[in-house]
Enzyme design. Structure first.
Site, PDB file in Angstrom:
ATOM      1  N   GLY A 253      -6.785 108.051  89.478  1.00 58.62           N
ATOM      2  CA  GLY A 253      -7.532 106.845  89.157  1.00 58.62           C
ATOM      3  C   GLY A 253      -8.428 106.882  87.942  1.00 58.62           C
ATOM      4  O   GLY A 253      -8.840 105.827  87.460  1.00 58.62           O
ATOM      5  N   GLU A 295      -4.769 113.709  92.032  1.00 60.78           N
ATOM      6  CA  GLU A 295      -3.492 113.214  91.515  1.00 60.78           C
ATOM      7  C   GLU A 295      -3.679 112.309  90.304  1.00 60.78           C
ATOM      8  O   GLU A 295      -3.320 111.131  90.350  1.00 60.78           O
ATOM      9  CB  GLU A 295      -2.796 112.359  92.575  1.00 60.78           C
ATOM     10  CG  GLU A 295      -2.537 113.022  93.883  1.00 60.78           C
ATOM     11  CD  GLU A 295      -2.104 112.023  94.946  1.00 60.78           C
ATOM     12  OE1 GLU A 295      -1.380 112.427  95.852  1.00 60.78           O
ATOM     13  OE2 GLU A 295      -2.496 110.834  94.874  1.00 60.78           O
ATOM     14  N   ARG A 298      -2.559 108.392  84.817  1.00 62.17           N
ATOM     15  CA  ARG A 298      -2.892 107.737  83.554  1.00 62.17           C
ATOM     16  C   ARG A 298      -3.752 108.612  82.643  1.00 62.17           C
ATOM     17  O   ARG A 298      -3.468 108.763  81.457  1.00 62.17           O
ATOM     18  CB  ARG A 298      -3.658 106.442  83.866  1.00 62.17           C
ATOM     19  CG  ARG A 298      -3.941 105.590  82.646  1.00 62.17           C
ATOM     20  CD  ARG A 298      -4.967 104.492  82.966  1.00 62.17           C
ATOM     21  NE  ARG A 298      -4.718 103.832  84.215  1.00 62.17           N
ATOM     22  CZ  ARG A 298      -3.991 102.725  84.373  1.00 62.17           C
ATOM     23  NH1 ARG A 298      -3.454 102.145  83.322  1.00 62.17           N
ATOM     24  NH2 ARG A 298      -3.834 102.190  85.567  1.00 62.17           N
ATOM     25  N   TYR A 339      -0.881  92.753  83.660  1.00 59.75           N
ATOM     26  CA  TYR A 339      -2.289  92.969  84.051  1.00 59.75           C
ATOM     27  C   TYR A 339      -3.277  92.465  83.009  1.00 59.75           C
ATOM     28  O   TYR A 339      -4.442  92.872  83.026  1.00 59.75           O
ATOM     29  CB  TYR A 339      -2.589  94.466  84.252  1.00 59.75           C
ATOM     30  CG  TYR A 339      -1.555  95.275  84.981  1.00 59.75           C
ATOM     31  CD1 TYR A 339      -1.328  95.087  86.340  1.00 59.75           C
ATOM     32  CD2 TYR A 339      -0.838  96.255  84.320  1.00 59.75           C
ATOM     33  CE1 TYR A 339      -0.388  95.854  87.007  1.00 59.75           C
ATOM     34  CE2 TYR A 339       0.098  97.037  84.985  1.00 59.75           C
ATOM     35  CZ  TYR A 339       0.316  96.825  86.333  1.00 59.75           C
ATOM     36  OH  TYR A 339       1.237  97.594  86.990  1.00 59.75           O
ATOM     37  N   CYS A 366      12.213  86.908  75.136  1.00 61.08           N
ATOM     38  CA  CYS A 366      12.255  85.444  75.212  1.00 61.08           C
ATOM     39  C   CYS A 366      11.347  84.923  76.306  1.00 61.08           C
ATOM     40  O   CYS A 366      11.821  84.509  77.369  1.00 61.08           O
ATOM     41  CB  CYS A 366      13.682  84.981  75.409  1.00 61.08           C
ATOM     42  SG  CYS A 366      14.662  85.420  73.990  1.00 61.08           S
ATOM     43  N   GLU A 367      10.076  85.019  76.071  1.00 60.59           N
ATOM     44  CA  GLU A 367       9.069  84.547  77.001  1.00 60.59           C
ATOM     45  C   GLU A 367       7.774  84.312  76.268  1.00 60.59           C
ATOM     46  O   GLU A 367       7.335  85.187  75.525  1.00 60.59           O
ATOM     47  CB  GLU A 367       8.817  85.617  78.088  1.00 60.59           C
ATOM     48  CG  GLU A 367       9.407  85.165  79.351  1.00 60.59           C
ATOM     49  CD  GLU A 367       9.180  86.020  80.546  1.00 60.59           C
ATOM     50  OE1 GLU A 367       8.076  85.973  81.082  1.00 60.59           O
ATOM     51  OE2 GLU A 367      10.147  86.672  80.940  1.00 60.59           O
ATOM     52  N   TYR A 395       2.477 104.466  82.092  1.00 62.80           N
ATOM     53  CA  TYR A 395       2.949 103.184  82.625  1.00 62.80           C
ATOM     54  C   TYR A 395       3.541 102.275  81.547  1.00 62.80           C
ATOM     55  O   TYR A 395       3.418 101.055  81.621  1.00 62.80           O
ATOM     56  CB  TYR A 395       1.818 102.471  83.387  1.00 62.80           C
ATOM     57  CG  TYR A 395       1.233 103.307  84.502  1.00 62.80           C
ATOM     58  CD1 TYR A 395       2.020 103.651  85.607  1.00 62.80           C
ATOM     59  CD2 TYR A 395      -0.075 103.793  84.459  1.00 62.80           C
ATOM     60  CE1 TYR A 395       1.507 104.438  86.635  1.00 62.80           C
ATOM     61  CE2 TYR A 395      -0.596 104.576  85.484  1.00 62.80           C
ATOM     62  CZ  TYR A 395       0.197 104.899  86.564  1.00 62.80           C
ATOM     63  OH  TYR A 395      -0.302 105.670  87.575  1.00 62.80           O
TER      64      TYR A 395
HETATM   65  N1  LLP Z   1      -1.966 108.728  93.573  1.00 65.39           N
HETATM   66  C1  LLP Z   1      -1.522 107.615  94.167  1.00 65.39           C
HETATM   67  C2  LLP Z   1      -1.283 107.613  95.604  1.00 65.39           C
HETATM   68  C3  LLP Z   1      -1.276 106.457  93.403  1.00 65.39           C
HETATM   69  O1  LLP Z   1      -0.843 105.363  93.997  1.00 65.39           O
HETATM   70  C4  LLP Z   1      -1.506 106.492  92.000  1.00 65.39           C
HETATM   71  C5  LLP Z   1      -1.241 105.320  91.178  1.00 65.39           C
HETATM   72  C6  LLP Z   1      -1.967 107.684  91.429  1.00 65.39           C
HETATM   73  C7  LLP Z   1      -2.194 108.787  92.245  1.00 65.39           C
HETATM   74  C8  LLP Z   1      -2.228 107.830  89.962  1.00 65.39           C
HETATM   75  O2  LLP Z   1      -3.235 106.980  89.539  1.00 65.39           O
HETATM   76  P1  LLP Z   1      -3.778 107.060  88.019  1.00 65.39           P
HETATM   77  O3  LLP Z   1      -4.488 108.372  87.852  1.00 65.39           O
HETATM   78  O4  LLP Z   1      -2.604 106.933  87.129  1.00 65.39           O
HETATM   79  O5  LLP Z   1      -4.692 105.909  87.905  1.00 65.39           O
HETATM   80  N2  LLP Z   1       1.182 100.408  86.799  1.00 65.39           N
HETATM   81  C9  LLP Z   1      -0.261 100.301  86.843  1.00 65.39           C
HETATM   82  C10 LLP Z   1      -0.868 101.479  87.559  1.00 65.39           C
HETATM   83  C11 LLP Z   1      -0.384 101.646  88.968  1.00 65.39           C
HETATM   84  C12 LLP Z   1      -0.967 102.855  89.641  1.00 65.39           C
HETATM   85  C13 LLP Z   1      -0.328 103.070  90.950  1.00 65.39           C
HETATM   86  N3  LLP Z   1      -0.783 104.226  91.641  1.00 65.39           N
HETATM   87  C14 LLP Z   1      -0.790 100.178  85.428  1.00 65.39           C
HETATM   88  O6  LLP Z   1      -0.012 100.177  84.494  1.00 65.39           O
HETATM   89  O7  LLP Z   1      -1.997 100.035  85.232  1.00 65.39           O
END
Ligand code: LLP
Length: 443
Positions: A253, A295, A298, A339, A366-367, A395
């Site tokens: 996160g 985990e 990003r 988003y 095309c949008e 992402y």
């Molecule tokens: N662990 C779990 C259980 C998750 O669901 C996620 C992300 C992460 C770890 C990694 O989170 P991060 O460190 O990347 O924030 N597509 C969206 C982001 C979706 C994230 C989904 N879960 C975007 O482009 O902002």
């Protein structure tokens, strides 16, 4: 406090070279665009390794920490190799991600498998390949996993994914830890799950609890809040069931800096809060110091990635917006249209003017909603100019599509003046490779 690489807008190796062009990883971006074509994803190896080391260093004081890269952010074989070399494990969410890390030579005991609706085949693959932990998301999955493990004569090592009821301030679509969420067991369902594991599901071994609050988070308080709830549950479970759980997975996160407005905390800042809180709850609840899993996705890969586009047509709406079109857009980066995500960009080729104008960067799809960047100040853009959009490592490729039947871009890894293709550009034949014309329709 020391800064960490997720707080930078640009890859650490970004500079302007003697030709006046942007350079990353010792490679002139205009040369890269010419050599490999555009759109082109570029990953800077130095930046990637630097954030990995920031995480490792930040958590040095709590040696029982395991870093699991959330490969949903960007899952490729070469990136998996680098993360493996840096001592990271992997948080995977599909058979495809499991297979990718497996084929890239990762020790599968360093892999965990998450997701709210894992299929029989995926769970079976995870068990066959020896994935270290499976995070069970719901009652259906507990039963399914027990059945699969039993049929293989194995025991599945699991965590329970729980919904701690914490809301973070991020886009609604990327919040996950609030109460009414599709992910995980509600706190009130934990006891029933444990009773099932203790009494019926003999092929499941529960090691700990898992939660993930959301993504692109800037608030530091959510991690201690989350640890408080998980530790409280662990202590309650020990008292009620005599079951000692010694693993805590606090998810990912941590945010990144997409534009100058963003001020994400550093890995060092969150590590200090997390470690202090862990020490506090160990004492308060008199529990064993848990093994902790993180985990991040990003914050590991975003900053190391940029996307290069070639400028094509422009349109000045009389008394209105100036649109500048590029050769990519929502299929290679769906985040702005999904988003309302904002990005920063610069012109990569020599621009000997300090004068800028406000333009809107329009995608080629095309949008009307395919707008990559709204109202950005840039030097005058002409056909053939190369635009470099920052912070596209996470992402972007992982959510890319073939919308409008456009081929997905290539990806290159740059370092010390070398560039290596790590994902080939799709060809027109790739696009029709899975098409089948039934005999009765054949010409
Ligand atoms: N662990 C779990 C259980 C998750 O669901 C996620 C992300 C992460 C770890 C990694 O989170 P991060 O460190 O990347 O924030 N597509 C969206 C982001 C979706 C994230 C989904 N879960 C975007 O482009 O902002």
């Amino acid at each position: 406090m020391t800064s960490s690489t997720n707080q930078f807008l640009k890859p650490v190796s970004t500079l302007i070279n003697e030709k006046g062009n942007l350079e990353i990883g010792g490679c002139d971006l205009v040369d890269l665009a010419e050599k490999y074509g555009t759109p082109l994803y570029v990953i800077d190896e130095k930046t990637l390794r630097s954030i990995c080391r920031d995480y490792k260093k930040a958590f040095e004081k709590y040696p029982n920490t395991h870093m699991m890269y959330a490969s949903k952010a960007l899952c490729t074989s070469a990136v998996s190799r680098i993360l493996d070399e840096e001592g990271f494990g992997f948080d995977t969410v599909s058979g495809g991600e499991i297979y990718t890390v497996y084929k890239s030579g990762v020790d599968m005991s360093h892999v965990l498998f998450n997701g709210s609706n894992k299929s029989y085949d995926e769970l079976s693959l995870a068990m066959d390949l020896g994935v270290g932990r499976i995070s069970a998301d719901n009652f259906f999955e507990l039963a399914l996993l027990n059945e699969i493990a039993q049929s293989k004569g194995k025991v599945a090592d699991i965590l329970l994914r729980i919904t701690p009821g914490i809301e973070c301030h991020t886009h609604e679509y990327i919040q996950t830890g609030h109460l009414d969420s599709k992910f995980g067991f509600d706190l009130t369902q934990i006891d029933e799950a444990i009773e099932l594991i203790q009494n019926e599901y003999k092929n499941l071994k529960l090691h700990g609890l898992h939660a993930h609050i959301g993504s692109q988070i800037f608030e530091t308080s959510i991690y201690p809040d989350e640890i408080e709830i998980i530790a409280g549950e662990i202590s309650r479970i020990e008292k009620k069931f005599g079951l000692k759980l010694n693993e805590i997975n606090i998810g990912g996160g941590l945010g990144v800096k997409y534009t100058q407005k963003d001020a994400p905390p550093s890995t060092y800042e969150i590590a200090e809060l997390i470690i202090n809180k862990l020490n506090e709850v160990v004492e308060k609840y008199n529990i064993e110091a848990p093994t902790v899993f993180l985990e991040p996705g990003r914050s590991i890969i975003s900053t190391s990635g940029v996307t290069l586009y070639t400028v094509g047509s422009s349109k000045q709406v009389p008394h209105g917006t100036k649109y500048v079109a590029i050769d990519g857009g929502m299929a290679d980066n769906p985040r702005p249209s999904m988003y309302q995500a904002e990005y920063a960009a610069e012109v990569a080729n020599k621009k000997d003017t300090n004068e800028t104008q406000k333009v809107t960067i329009a995608g080629r799809f095309c949008e009307s909603g395919d707008i990559l960047i709204k109202d950005i100040e840039l030097p005058e853009l002409n056909e053939g100019d190369i635009l470099c959009v920052y912070n596209t490592g996470a992402y972007n490729y992982s959510m890319a599509s073939n919308y409008n039947r456009v081929q997905k871009p290539a990806m290159v890894l740059v370092n010390d003046s070398n560039s290596d293709i790590i994902i080939k550009r799709e060809t027109l034949d790739d696009l029709i490779a899975h098409d089948i014309i039934p005999d009765r329709l054949k010409k």
